[in-house]
Design an enzyme around this catalytic site. Sequence first.
Site, short mmCIF file in Angstrom:
data_model
loop_
_atom_site.label_atom_id
_atom_site.label_comp_id
_atom_site.label_asym_id
_atom_site.label_seq_id
_atom_site.Cartn_x
_atom_site.Cartn_y
_atom_site.Cartn_z
N PHE A 58 -7.17 -10.63 6.01
CA PHE A 58 -6.12 -11.23 5.20
C PHE A 58 -6.40 -11.15 3.71
O PHE A 58 -5.46 -11.15 2.90
CB PHE A 58 -5.93 -12.69 5.63
N TYR A 59 -7.66 -11.08 3.30
CA TYR A 59 -7.99 -11.07 1.87
C TYR A 59 -7.53 -9.77 1.24
O TYR A 59 -8.00 -8.68 1.59
CB TYR A 59 -9.49 -11.24 1.65
N SER A 60 -6.61 -9.89 0.32
CA SER A 60 -5.97 -8.73 -0.32
C SER A 60 -5.40 -7.77 0.71
O SER A 60 -5.32 -6.57 0.48
CB SER A 60 -6.96 -7.99 -1.24
N TYR A 61 -5.00 -8.32 1.86
CA TYR A 61 -4.42 -7.54 2.95
C TYR A 61 -5.23 -6.28 3.26
O TYR A 61 -4.70 -5.18 3.34
CB TYR A 61 -2.96 -7.20 2.64
N LYS A 86 -12.68 -11.78 9.67
CA LYS A 86 -11.85 -12.74 10.38
C LYS A 86 -10.52 -12.11 10.81
O LYS A 86 -10.09 -11.10 10.23
CB LYS A 86 -11.55 -13.96 9.49
#
Length: 342
Positions: A58-61, A86
């Site tokens: 999810f971080y910066s997709y 994750k």
Amino acid sequence: MEYATLGRSGVQVSRLCLGMMSYGSPDWQKWVLPADAGEHFVRRALDSGINFFDTADFYSYGESERVLGDAISKLTSRHDVVVCTKVGLPMDGGVNGGGLSRKAIRSRVEDSLRRLRTDYVDIYLLHQPDPLTPIEETLDAMHELVREGKVLYAGASNYPAWAMAKLAYASRYAYGRRWSVAQVQYNLCYREDERDLLPLCDTEGIGVMVYSPLARGWLASAGPADASAMSGAELKRFETDRKAHSLYGNETDAAVRACLAALAARRGIPMARLAMSWVLSRPTVTSLLCGVLQDNHLDEALAALEVKLSAEEIAELDAVYRPQVLKDTGLGAVMQSGTRTN
């Protein structure tokens, strides 16, 4: 560098873990740094003895995973580092774009492996509970990945104690494997997991990774008046980090920060160093995630390893805390403000 055993596994991880959420795309969150900064801090972390790195799809997709994968392949041997990522938060607007179904997990792990440039993930965490998917389906998918060697250790982030207990006991008795890791939001301003979750982890031998040890920066300075002393990167995060704004700043938080500031002044050390040393002093904590925007942030985390708090100092910090309502993850604020770039 100090190292600790991850729960009841045999793997050794550094007491500091470099959090990679800070690197990827500023289109996702305005304060995020680009790839070259991520490589710089991975190099500095490795030079400092850090062997533990945390990211998420999810971080910066996905860009955060890509930054980490590129840096590891360039700077070190894959065998020498422990990589945590994750799964579970929405990666697109489709009805199956997120969640913890078998379909989602099987698809998303392949994407993560590709971006991380590896054929296995050391630690794979469920990013947050999925109320729509039966826990049996999620556990089936996770343990399939362990059997296949694509995941070495399974864990969860942002799970309440009752849900973590279900994961731990079902994993042990139904699948014959221990649930290995919990990642928790834990700091001087938020200690509610001391009631149930941390004792559960201690009893079950679950390794504990702590994120937000500085309460999203709230414990790094004495108050808004210190904004004039912030660097450009720090000020941008202070002004635009919606997750921080949604989680911290109530009266108890202010009282804790004032107590920390007074104690730090007496000790003659920065507040951030003292706050991180408190987290590292907690017996259940395996590793502390440090989010680093500039070199002195990593320097302070390293220096926190050397600070030893007395029983009297710990009691002083404990006395000001008051029980709080449970905080959420703040991820909703991030999802509302982030922009997909890939």
